[in-house]
Each structure stands twice: as structure tokens, then as C-alpha cells.
Design a protein around this motif. Structure first.
Motif, PDB file in Angstrom:
ATOM      1  N   LEU A 192      17.304  28.274 -54.254  1.00 14.94           N
ATOM      2  CA  LEU A 192      16.058  28.668 -53.590  1.00 14.94           C
ATOM      3  C   LEU A 192      15.209  29.575 -54.470  1.00 14.94           C
ATOM      4  O   LEU A 192      14.047  29.811 -54.188  1.00 14.94           O
ATOM      5  CB  LEU A 192      16.376  29.392 -52.281  1.00 14.94           C
ATOM      6  N   LEU A 193      15.798  30.096 -55.544  1.00 14.79           N
ATOM      7  CA  LEU A 193      15.065  31.035 -56.389  1.00 14.79           C
ATOM      8  C   LEU A 193      14.333  30.296 -57.513  1.00 14.79           C
ATOM      9  O   LEU A 193      14.819  29.272 -58.005  1.00 14.79           O
ATOM     10  CB  LEU A 193      16.036  32.063 -56.982  1.00 14.79           C
ATOM     11  N   PRO A 194      13.168  30.820 -57.913  1.00 22.98           N
ATOM     12  CA  PRO A 194      12.368  30.145 -58.938  1.00 22.98           C
ATOM     13  C   PRO A 194      13.119  29.766 -60.221  1.00 22.98           C
ATOM     14  O   PRO A 194      12.871  28.694 -60.762  1.00 22.98           O
ATOM     15  CB  PRO A 194      11.252  31.148 -59.222  1.00 22.98           C
ATOM     16  N   PRO A 195      14.034  30.610 -60.737  1.00 24.21           N
ATOM     17  CA  PRO A 195      14.701  30.221 -61.990  1.00 24.21           C
ATOM     18  C   PRO A 195      15.372  28.849 -61.916  1.00 24.21           C
ATOM     19  O   PRO A 195      15.381  28.102 -62.898  1.00 24.21           O
ATOM     20  CB  PRO A 195      15.746  31.318 -62.188  1.00 24.21           C
ATOM     21  N   MET A 196      15.909  28.496 -60.748  1.00 23.24           N
ATOM     22  CA  MET A 196      16.576  27.201 -60.643  1.00 23.24           C
ATOM     23  C   MET A 196      15.581  26.046 -60.742  1.00 23.24           C
ATOM     24  O   MET A 196      15.945  24.951 -61.147  1.00 23.24           O
ATOM     25  CB  MET A 196      17.349  27.099 -59.323  1.00 23.24           C
ATOM     26  N   ALA A 197      14.310  26.308 -60.392  1.00 21.72           N
ATOM     27  CA  ALA A 197      13.300  25.260 -60.541  1.00 21.72           C
ATOM     28  C   ALA A 197      13.098  24.988 -62.016  1.00 21.72           C
ATOM     29  O   ALA A 197      13.016  23.836 -62.452  1.00 21.72           O
ATOM     30  CB  ALA A 197      11.991  25.696 -59.907  1.00 21.72           C
ATOM     31  N   LEU A 198      13.061  26.074 -62.792  1.00 16.38           N
ATOM     32  CA  LEU A 198      12.890  25.923 -64.243  1.00 16.38           C
ATOM     33  C   LEU A 198      14.056  25.133 -64.821  1.00 16.38           C
ATOM     34  O   LEU A 198      13.871  24.223 -65.633  1.00 16.38           O
ATOM     35  CB  LEU A 198      12.809  27.314 -64.875  1.00 16.38           C
ATOM     36  N   ILE A 199      15.272  25.480 -64.377  1.00 18.79           N
ATOM     37  CA  ILE A 199      16.447  24.783 -64.896  1.00 18.79           C
ATOM     38  C   ILE A 199      16.425  23.317 -64.476  1.00 18.79           C
ATOM     39  O   ILE A 199      16.725  22.425 -65.268  1.00 18.79           O
ATOM     40  CB  ILE A 199      17.732  25.504 -64.420  1.00 18.79           C
ATOM     41  N   THR A 200      16.002  23.053 -63.232  1.00 15.18           N
ATOM     42  CA  THR A 200      15.928  21.655 -62.784  1.00 15.18           C
ATOM     43  C   THR A 200      14.911  20.869 -63.611  1.00 15.18           C
ATOM     44  O   THR A 200      15.183  19.741 -64.028  1.00 15.18           O
ATOM     45  CB  THR A 200      15.544  21.584 -61.289  1.00 15.18           C
ATOM     46  N   VAL A 201      13.731  21.480 -63.849  1.00 14.92           N
ATOM     47  CA  VAL A 201      12.742  20.809 -64.701  1.00 14.92           C
ATOM     48  C   VAL A 201      13.355  20.566 -66.083  1.00 14.92           C
ATOM     49  O   VAL A 201      13.204  19.490 -66.671  1.00 14.92           O
ATOM     50  CB  VAL A 201      11.441  21.649 -64.820  1.00 14.92           C
ATOM     51  N   GLY A 202      14.081  21.567 -66.589  1.00  9.34           N
ATOM     52  CA  GLY A 202      14.740  21.427 -67.890  1.00  9.34           C
ATOM     53  C   GLY A 202      15.701  20.254 -67.915  1.00  9.34           C
ATOM     54  O   GLY A 202      15.744  19.482 -68.890  1.00  9.34           O
ATOM     55  N   ILE A 203      16.467  20.098 -66.824  1.00  3.74           N
ATOM     56  CA  ILE A 203      17.431  18.984 -66.771  1.00  3.74           C
ATOM     57  C   ILE A 203      16.687  17.649 -66.767  1.00  3.74           C
ATOM     58  O   ILE A 203      17.086  16.701 -67.450  1.00  3.74           O
ATOM     59  CB  ILE A 203      18.335  19.130 -65.533  1.00  3.74           C
ATOM     60  N   ILE A 204      15.561  17.595 -66.023  1.00  2.00           N
ATOM     61  CA  ILE A 204      14.772  16.347 -65.997  1.00  2.00           C
ATOM     62  C   ILE A 204      14.273  16.030 -67.417  1.00  2.00           C
ATOM     63  O   ILE A 204      14.350  14.892 -67.884  1.00  2.00           O
ATOM     64  CB  ILE A 204      13.591  16.466 -65.009  1.00  2.00           C
ATOM     65  N   ILE A 205      13.774  17.068 -68.111  1.00  2.24           N
ATOM     66  CA  ILE A 205      13.295  16.855 -69.487  1.00  2.24           C
ATOM     67  C   ILE A 205      14.431  16.342 -70.375  1.00  2.24           C
ATOM     68  O   ILE A 205      14.275  15.408 -71.167  1.00  2.24           O
ATOM     69  CB  ILE A 205      12.719  18.174 -70.068  1.00  2.24           C
ATOM     70  N   TRP A 206      15.610  16.906 -70.199  1.00  2.00           N
ATOM     71  CA  TRP A 206      16.779  16.529 -70.998  1.00  2.00           C
ATOM     72  C   TRP A 206      17.123  15.051 -70.765  1.00  2.00           C
ATOM     73  O   TRP A 206      17.266  14.261 -71.700  1.00  2.00           O
ATOM     74  CB  TRP A 206      17.942  17.447 -70.585  1.00  2.00           C
ATOM     75  N   VAL A 207      17.210  14.698 -69.464  1.00  2.00           N
ATOM     76  CA  VAL A 207      17.536  13.308 -69.128  1.00  2.00           C
ATOM     77  C   VAL A 207      16.478  12.369 -69.698  1.00  2.00           C
ATOM     78  O   VAL A 207      16.788  11.343 -70.320  1.00  2.00           O
ATOM     79  CB  VAL A 207      17.628  13.138 -67.585  1.00  2.00           C
ATOM     80  N   GLN A 208      15.218  12.761 -69.516  1.00  2.00           N
ATOM     81  CA  GLN A 208      14.121  11.896 -69.971  1.00  2.00           C
ATOM     82  C   GLN A 208      14.177  11.676 -71.483  1.00  2.00           C
ATOM     83  O   GLN A 208      14.008  10.565 -71.967  1.00  2.00           O
ATOM     84  CB  GLN A 208      12.796  12.545 -69.585  1.00  2.00           C
ATOM     85  N   ARG A 209      14.436  12.740 -72.224  1.00  2.00           N
ATOM     86  CA  ARG A 209      14.427  12.603 -73.684  1.00  2.00           C
ATOM     87  C   ARG A 209      15.656  11.872 -74.191  1.00  2.00           C
ATOM     88  O   ARG A 209      15.600  11.231 -75.245  1.00  2.00           O
ATOM     89  CB  ARG A 209      14.315  13.972 -74.348  1.00  2.00           C
ATOM     90  N   SER A 210      16.755  11.980 -73.477  1.00  2.00           N
ATOM     91  CA  SER A 210      17.933  11.252 -73.955  1.00  2.00           C
ATOM     92  C   SER A 210      17.756   9.748 -73.718  1.00  2.00           C
ATOM     93  O   SER A 210      18.331   8.930 -74.428  1.00  2.00           O
ATOM     94  CB  SER A 210      19.194  11.771 -73.272  1.00  2.00           C
ATOM     95  N   ARG A 211      16.944   9.383 -72.720  1.00  2.00           N
ATOM     96  CA  ARG A 211      16.721   7.956 -72.463  1.00  2.00           C
ATOM     97  C   ARG A 211      15.567   7.416 -73.294  1.00  2.00           C
ATOM     98  O   ARG A 211      15.497   6.230 -73.571  1.00  2.00           O
ATOM     99  CB  ARG A 211      16.394   7.744 -70.978  1.00  2.00           C
TER     100      ARG A 211
END
Lengths: 224, 246
Positions: free
Chosen positions: A197-216
Motif C-alpha cells: 500500500l506504500l508508494p515505494p512498492m509502486a516504484l518496485i512494481t514499475v521496476g519489475i514491469i520494466i525488467w520483464v519488458q526489457r528481458s522480452r
């Protein structure tokens, strides 16, 4: 003289390959959030639940596509020296319009979004698209570009909000998804992850999406 | 046409501003009634939630008419007529001295019990905070409380809105046994007794804001509420005497 040349040009169909790319590109290859890293603040702030994220996405989608069309219609009339001011006026008036409509029809959500609707004005995606695309292209193309970038923004927001709401409060759109009997208080094994629920986890989630996107999509990886 | 001429630039800017201003003021004026209605219904919801009645926005008006039996405006411990309590703007009233305020008081009847609902307004850390506190018939015991804020920090000061904070209030006493006004103290932990509640860790300034708000706003009501109490005690006494007579 210029007009004569334009008539000679072959008419492009409304959904030609080039025009379709205007919509599909921002969804992945040039996504405003994950690739251009714009508009991050709102992605962090209002993605705790899906519903506000959806309303925010629709607002940005409207402001971006309508503003692109308006700027594109005026592109030959705007004095070059005040073009940034003109763009700001267009985006600000559209945002105020959205804000007023939200306050009248979905008051609760507008309270939840609070300042972030107003902050669409400073969302770099919008000024970026006006300046980089709408000022030099026809209204239809600008509209498609606005839609494309709006959807590109929207799907990231909704994905982040999906995981944050599901793992953070066990709900989706306010409906309980995780069965009540799973919770520790009911004798189960599960507990909501408050960190989501805290903002830092949003940043981490966006980071994970970026990671997945770039690996594909290895073309997105920068050379060092 | 040269779009970069000075005269063109000025004309363009002027026309643009006029068009945009006209468009926005039209939108704002035509949507105003709906926005005002939303704000009014939300106020009703908040007043009702201070006596633990949670209703949706659509049902707010009906429930309000059902439970709120009387609205009065108090000025210098006396009821004043001619002012609608619901329309009194607390933000303007709290700027005056407590005895000069037009202080609205809502009297609710829930399951045969009378409750006095007092609107509050004060300052948090970043902006205004406000709320409603309902008192039981003895005008001292808190029955329920609800708070809200404009711009307190989420997770810290903004927690005054949360149930974890508001649930500390019911059962606390506003007045001493001898009738003098004490109010509620918001403590840094270790709250004890009937006049203290625990504040929010990390939200000290907002918590203290709540304490100041309660003591400041209650000043306009205490004397009036005491007269209400004596009056109702008097009628109870009369009733008892009447029963004995029979």
C-alpha cells in the motif's frame, strides 16, 4: 504552392500500417512510463486501488487525445514564440474541465485523486506529445498518437494497481478476492502485505514491469 | 499571414484567453449545483457517522431527516433564530472569539436516545482539519467521533480519519464530575483516565491539532449544554415527582 503538392500526395487510409503503429508503439516499444520514464509520480501515488487508477487513466487518455487534436488543429496558427504557453493553456483548461466533471459525477474518486488530477497539467507525457507530435502532424494522426500514449500509460497504471490492490488489501475494484477464511484472523495462513500500500512498492512494481519488458524485448536494453 | 508578427502574437493570446475563460466558466457554472449537492450529502454522511450511522451518499438525505430531529444555532450560550444551522460555515465562525460564534448544534434521536452532535474545525500540520463529535444525553460522555482533513500526511497525520484513532474517543468525558470543562487530551502514549486518548505516532502536530480543536470549539457550547442538561434533569425530576404523586 504547398497546398498543390499536398493534393498530389496519395491519400493515406485511416488505419494504414503507419497509423496503426502510432497506437501500438507506445504500448510497448516507446511506452511513456517504462521506456521514456515519464509520468511516474502519478503512477506511484494513485495505484493503491484499481478504481482510482482507472479514473486517472481515463482522465489522462482524454486530456492527451483531445489536447493533441486541439494543438494539431491550431498548429499553423500558433505563434512560435508563445507555443509552450499555448500548449500549457490547452492542457490546463482540459484538466480543469476533467476535474470539474469528476467533482460533479464521481465525488469520492475525485477526493481520492485530490491533487493528482490537477497535476496532470505537469505530466511530462502530455507536454511531450504536444511538442513532439501534435505540432507537426495532422489531427487524425495526433488523435491516434494521443490514444496510443494514453493506453500505454493506462495499462502500466492498471497493472501496478492490480498487484497492489490484490496483494495489499486482497481485493479487486473493492470486491474481496482472497477468501475471508484464508486470513490469520479467521484461523487461516494469509495476511495482507501492508508494504504494497506504500508508494515505494509502486516504484518496485514499475521496476519489475520494466525488467520483464526489457528481458522480452532486448532492443530496449541500452549499451553501456 | 506571418504568424510571428508581434501584433498577431498579442491578438492570438488575447483571443485564446477569452475563449478558454468563457468555456471554463460555462463548465464550472453548469456543474456547480451537482458539486454543491455532493458536498451537502457528504456533510450529512459525516454528521450521521458521528452517531455511528453509516449510510451511502444516496441514502444520506433520507437518513438525515429521520435521525436529526433538531438543528440549533448557539451564540453566547443562547439559541439564535433565523439562521439555518446546516448552512453555517465553520471555517468563518472559528475565526471569531468562541462566545461570538454562531455555533451550530445538531440534536439526534437514535433508538429513543438523544445525542448532541457538535461540529469542529481547527488546524492540522498542513491545512484545516474538521470533524463531528457526538455527546450522550449527559452532555459529557462522547458517543462517537469522526474527523477529516484537507492535506495531512498519508499514513501519519491523515490517520486521524482512520477508525484506529476515532475509536479511542467513545466513552471519554468532556466535563469533570463537578461540571467544569476539561476536554480531551491527546497523549504521546500511555493515555489513561477518562480525559485522555493516545495520539498518532509520527503525527504529533496533527494529534495536538485535534486536542486544540476540541477545546477551542467546545468553548462555544459548554454553557449552553449545561443549561440543556439542567433543563432535562429538571423535567426528569418533574416526571419522577409526578409519578410519586400518583
Amino acid at each position: 504552392m504547398a497546398e498543390v503538392q499536398e493534393v498530389k500526395k496519395e491519400r493515406e487510409s485511416l488505419f494504414s500500417k503507419k497509423n496503426r503503429k502510432l497506437i501500438t508503439d507506445p504500448l510497448n516499444d516507446s511506452n511513456p512510463i517504462t521506456v521514456q520514464v515519464l509520468g511516474i509520480c502519478s503512477a506511484l501515488a494513485i495505484t493503491v486501488k484499481l478504481y482510482p487508477a482507472l479514473v486517472m487513466s481515463l482522465s489522462v487518455l482524454f486530456v492527451l487525445s483531445a489536447g493533441n487534436v486541439v494543438i494539431s488543429l491550431m498548429r499553423n496558427l500558433i505563434p512560435n514564440r508563445i507555443r509552450i504557453i499555448v500548449q500549457l493553456v490547452v492542457v490546463a483548461s482540459l484538466v480543469i474541465l476533467v476535474d470539474q466533471v469528476l467533482k460533479a459525477y464521481v465525488y469520492d474518486v475525485s477526493k481520492e485523486l485530490s491533487v493528482f488530477v490537477g497535476l496532470i497539467i505537469t505530466n511530462c507525457i502530455i507536454m511531450g506529445r504536444f511538442e513532439a507530435f501534435a505540432l507537426g502532424n495532422t489531427p487524425w494522426k495526433s488523435f491516434l498518437d494521443g490514444l496510443g500514449n494514453g493506453f500505454g500509460y493506462a495499462w502500466i497504471l492498471l497493472t501496478v494497481a492490480f498487484f497492489r490492490e490484490l496483494l495489499g488489501s486482497g481485493q479487486l475494484f473493492g470486491f474481496q478476492i482472497v477468501p475471508e477464511s484464508w486470513y490469520l484472523s479467521e484461523g487461516g495462513f494469509y495476511s495482507n502485505n501492508g508494504l504494497m500500500l506504500l508508494p515505494p512498492m509502486a516504484l518496485i512494481t514499475v521496476g519489475i514491469i520494466i525488467w520483464v519488458q526489457r528481458s522480452r524485448n532486448t532492443e530496449l536494453i541500452e549499451e553501456n | 499571414m506571418d504568424v510571428n508578427k508581434n501584433s498577431y502574437t498579442f491578438t492570438f493570446a488575447a483571443v485564446m484567453v477569452i475563449v478558454v475563460a468563457a468555456m471554463l466558466s460555462f463548465a464550472a457554472t453548469s456543474l456547480k449545483p451537482m458539486q454543491d449537492n455532493n458536498i451537502r450529502l457528504e456533510k450529512m454522511q459525516n454528521i450521521l457517522s458521528s452517531i455511528n450511522i453509516e449510510v451511502s451518499r444516496e441514502e444520506a438525505e433520507e437518513a438525515y431527516d429521520k435521525y436529526i430531529t433538531k438543528e440549533v444555532v448557539i451564540n453566547n450560550s443562547k439559541e439564535v433564530s433565523g439562521i439555518a444551522a446546516f448552512d453555517v460555515e465553520m471555517s468563518k465562525e472559528v475565526a471569531k472569539a468562541p462566545m461570538e460564534r454562531n455555533a451550530p448544534l445538531y440534536i439526534a434521536d437514535k433508538d429513543g436516545e438523544t445525542y448532541y452532535i457538535i461540529p469542529m474545525r481547527g488546524k492540522g500540520l498542513w491545512g484545516p482539519i474538521w470533524g463531528y463529535i457526538s455527546l450522550e444525553k449527559n452532555v459529557s460522555t462522547i458517543y462517537g467521533a469522526t474527523f477529516d482533513h484537507k492535506s495531512e500526511t498519508p499514513g501519519l497525520g491523515a490517520e486521524i480519519k482512520g477508525e484506529s484513532f476515532t475509536s479511542l474517543f467513545p466513552g471519554k468525558e468532556m466535563l469533570e464530575d463537578n461540571g467544569s470543562f476539561t476536554g480531551i487530551q491527546v497523549m504521546k502514549g500511555n493515555a489513561s483516565g477518562e480525559h485522555q486518548v493516545n495520539g498518532i505516532s509520527g503525527g504529533t502536530i496533527t494529534s495536538v491539532g485535534v486536542q486544540t480543536m476540541i477545546s477551542d470549539c467546545m468553548k462555544s457550547y459548554v454553557d449552553y449544554l449545561k443549561t440543556v442538561k439542567t433543563a432535562s434533569a429538571g423535567t426528569m425530576e418533574d416526571n419522577r415527582l409526578a409519578t410519586i404523586d400518583q
